[in-house]
Motif scaffolding. Structure first.
Motif, mmCIF file in Angstrom:
data_model
loop_
_atom_site.group_PDB
_atom_site.id
_atom_site.type_symbol
_atom_site.label_atom_id
_atom_site.label_comp_id
_atom_site.label_asym_id
_atom_site.label_seq_id
_atom_site.Cartn_x
_atom_site.Cartn_y
_atom_site.Cartn_z
ATOM 1 N N SER A 117 0.833 -1.219 0.000
ATOM 2 C CA SER A 117 0.000 0.000 0.000
ATOM 3 C C SER A 117 0.859 1.257 0.000
ATOM 4 N N SER A 118 2.073 1.142 0.539
ATOM 5 C CA SER A 118 2.978 2.295 0.601
ATOM 6 C C SER A 118 3.892 2.369 -0.618
ATOM 7 N N GLN A 119 3.491 1.757 -1.744
ATOM 8 C CA GLN A 119 4.396 1.617 -2.865
ATOM 9 C C GLN A 119 4.867 2.925 -3.486
ATOM 10 N N TRP B 166 -9.755 1.159 -6.455
ATOM 11 C CA TRP B 166 -8.656 0.775 -5.575
ATOM 12 C C TRP B 166 -8.195 1.916 -4.678
ATOM 13 N N LYS B 167 -8.540 3.136 -5.021
ATOM 14 C CA LYS B 167 -7.984 4.299 -4.331
ATOM 15 C C LYS B 167 -8.244 4.272 -2.827
ATOM 16 N N GLY B 168 -9.455 3.919 -2.440
ATOM 17 C CA GLY B 168 -9.784 3.890 -1.018
ATOM 18 C C GLY B 168 -9.004 2.829 -0.274
ATOM 19 N N ARG B 169 -8.871 1.639 -0.875
ATOM 20 C CA ARG B 169 -8.110 0.566 -0.213
ATOM 21 C C ARG B 169 -6.655 0.972 -0.026
ATOM 22 N N LYS B 170 -6.072 1.605 -1.021
ATOM 23 C CA LYS B 170 -4.671 2.009 -0.925
ATOM 24 C C LYS B 170 -4.474 3.094 0.137
ATOM 25 N N ALA C 34 -6.260 3.302 2.974
ATOM 26 C CA ALA C 34 -6.941 2.893 4.206
ATOM 27 C C ALA C 34 -6.125 3.180 5.456
ATOM 28 N N PHE C 35 -4.824 2.891 5.436
ATOM 29 C CA PHE C 35 -4.004 3.119 6.622
ATOM 30 C C PHE C 35 -3.935 4.610 6.947
#
Length: 490
Positions: A142-144, A328-332, A334-335
């Motif tokens: 997610s932090s890519q 996908w934007k929300g999942r990426k 999330a943290f």
């Protein structure tokens, strides 16, 4: 005053040696500048290193490590500092070797589908470099957009696409290493399978305890002919979990399959405002499939049918890149969005068998009520890699200790049902005391033999991975207490 003078006399000649290798701009020593490096993504523990060095080449890393070896100075490698288990956390009186300036993509070989990079190269840069030619790099934490390849190698990071394509170790062909005595060596090669011991596999995921990777040969993949993302929302987490198991049982292996609960859904909608995630859903399931166009079309319908059979209310599909990215934007995010819910959060990283998802999620809810802390669940549902985010306020005395205990109970639960205490974040300083819950004493001793073979003096990232007699929280606070606050830096 005597202590300050002793520290000054100890480090002054060493710093001169570091500066001879790197120049003055390559050495960070002022107290206020060192604050930047006192923790990684696990911000609960902080410790300033004695000195930070910023090499740019393999040879410079080797010279720095040789200086540390000659003087028995512990050293710790750090990339972008995004790790979540305290793997790059400094210890007292150490040298922090930061690879962030080693950010060159050294070679792009499209014919053989590989790229050679320095460890400071950001994960997403690899795909950006080769995407124009129709290739990409599969591991995508997610932090890519900020995490580095060197850190990914150290922690064996995964990401959304690890379900089908595997984690970092499945995409590393070879490594150039600086061993803890300063020796430069190479392991692996330019083909996926090399004869002899799999030293590349041993090194990936070793969290900097066996040396420092200074060049990494990565495998890149051809972009699929067709890609589709499905978003299904459910009225219960259990129903979404059942859909996950049924999709895999049907013989479908999606490129990625992610789940978010209601707390996470509302957090990302508050912050990112995608407008895609129904706020009243108890869970959403994001499924990405790729391959030949006919394969994707067939599996899209099969997955939609399975989700509906498990009670999905609505199913949204996206084939074009822009809409897929939006889903996908929300999942990426999330943290990051969890910071909107609470002043602090503590994230864990455990793995469970997919069939245990409904049971484990219910147990996590029970633990949440027992301890009195809200838990947002965001995870790689396809391979059972959980990321419970425990929300708390660190300014409340005793809250961190309670949250650590709660996190520990979740990890023990994962092991109890046949899972693991880490899927991609590593062990680091945070989870080392839970290693005996998963491994026998013989297992741990065998791992130590490997560590000692590479790192006989114990100078490379000491105090990580393996347990101490203390509990995790006690050990971290005792060993990582900032004893140098009263010592003037020079």
């Amino acid at each position: 005053m005597l202590l300050r003078n002793q520290q000054h006399s100890k480090w002054k000649p060493l710093i001169k040696q570091f500066e001879a290798v790197l120049g003055k701009n390559g050495v960070v020593q002022r107290k206020e500048e060192l604050i930047t490096y006192e923790c990684d993504g696990l911000t609960s523990y902080r410790q300033r290193p004695a000195v930070v060095v910023l090499p740019r080449t393999t040879e410079q890393v080797a010279e720095i490590v040789k200086i540390c070896d000659r003087n028995s100075i512990p050293f710790i490698a750090r990339g972008s500092g995004t790790g979540l288990s305290g793997g790059a956390l400094p210890i007292e009186d150490c040298v922090l070797i930061v690879t962030a300036m080693m950010r060159q993509i050294l070679k792009v070989d499209l014919e053989n589908q590989q790229v050679i990079v320095q460890p400071g190269v950001i994960n997403n840069w690899v795909t950006q470099t080769v995407s124009g030619a129709g290739f990409y790099y599969a591991p995508d934490p997610s932090s890519q957009i900020i995490c580095s390849i060197g850190g990914n190698v150290a922690e064996n990071s995964g990401g959304v696409h690890c379900l089908k394509y595997g984690v970092t170790t499945n995409h590393v062909l070879g490594l150039k290493l600086v061993l803890p005595d300063g020796t430069i060596t190479e392991v692996g090669g330019q083909v996926p399978e090399m004869p002899g011991y799999d030293l590349t596999g041993v090194f990936v995921g070793s969290e900097g305890t066996l040396g420092i990777a200074t060049e990494i040969t990565l495998k890149i993949l051809k972009t699929a002919e067709s890609i589709c993302v499905l978003l299904a929302d459910f009225t219960s987490v259990e129903a979404a979990g059942a859909a996950v198991s049924d999709i895999i049982s049907a013989g479908i292996i999606p490129a990625g399959m992610e789940m978010m609960d209601n707390l996470s859904i509302n957090a990302v909608e508050d912050v990112v405002a995608t407008g895609c995630y129904p706020r009243d859903a108890q869970a959403i399931l994001l499924v990405e499939i790729d391959g030949l166009a006919i394969e994707v079309a067939t599996n899209k319908q099969r997955i939609a049918d399975i989700c509906k059979q498990n009670g999905a209310r609505n199913i949204t599909t996206a084939n074009d890149p822009e809409t897929r990215l939006k889903l996908w934007k929300g999942r990426k995010a999330a943290f990051a969005a969890a910071g909107h819910l609470s002043p602090d959060y503590y994230v864990q990283d455990g793995v469970i068998p997919r069939t245990q998802l409904p049971f484990v999620l219910q147990e996590i809810e029970n633990l949440s009520k027992q301890y009195g802390y809200r838990i947002a669940n965001v995870f790689h549902a396809g391979d059972g890699n959980l990321h419970p985010l425990i929300l708390y306020n660190n300014s409340i005395p005793g809250a961190l200790e309670q949250v650590e205990e709660l996190g520990g109970e979740i990890l023990k639960l994962c092991v109890k049902v046949g899972g693991s205490i880490s899927g991609e974040h590593g062990i680091g300083a945070d989870k080392r005391c839970y290693m005996p819950d998963m491994f026998t004493q013989t297992d741990l001793e065998t791992m130590q033999y490997i560590r000692q073979a590479f790192n006989p003096k114990g100078l490379a990232n000491p105090g990580k991975i393996f347990p101490t007699p203390r509990t995790c929280g006690e050990a971290a606070r005792a060993e990582l207490a900032n004893k140098f606050d009263s010592v003037e830096r020079f």
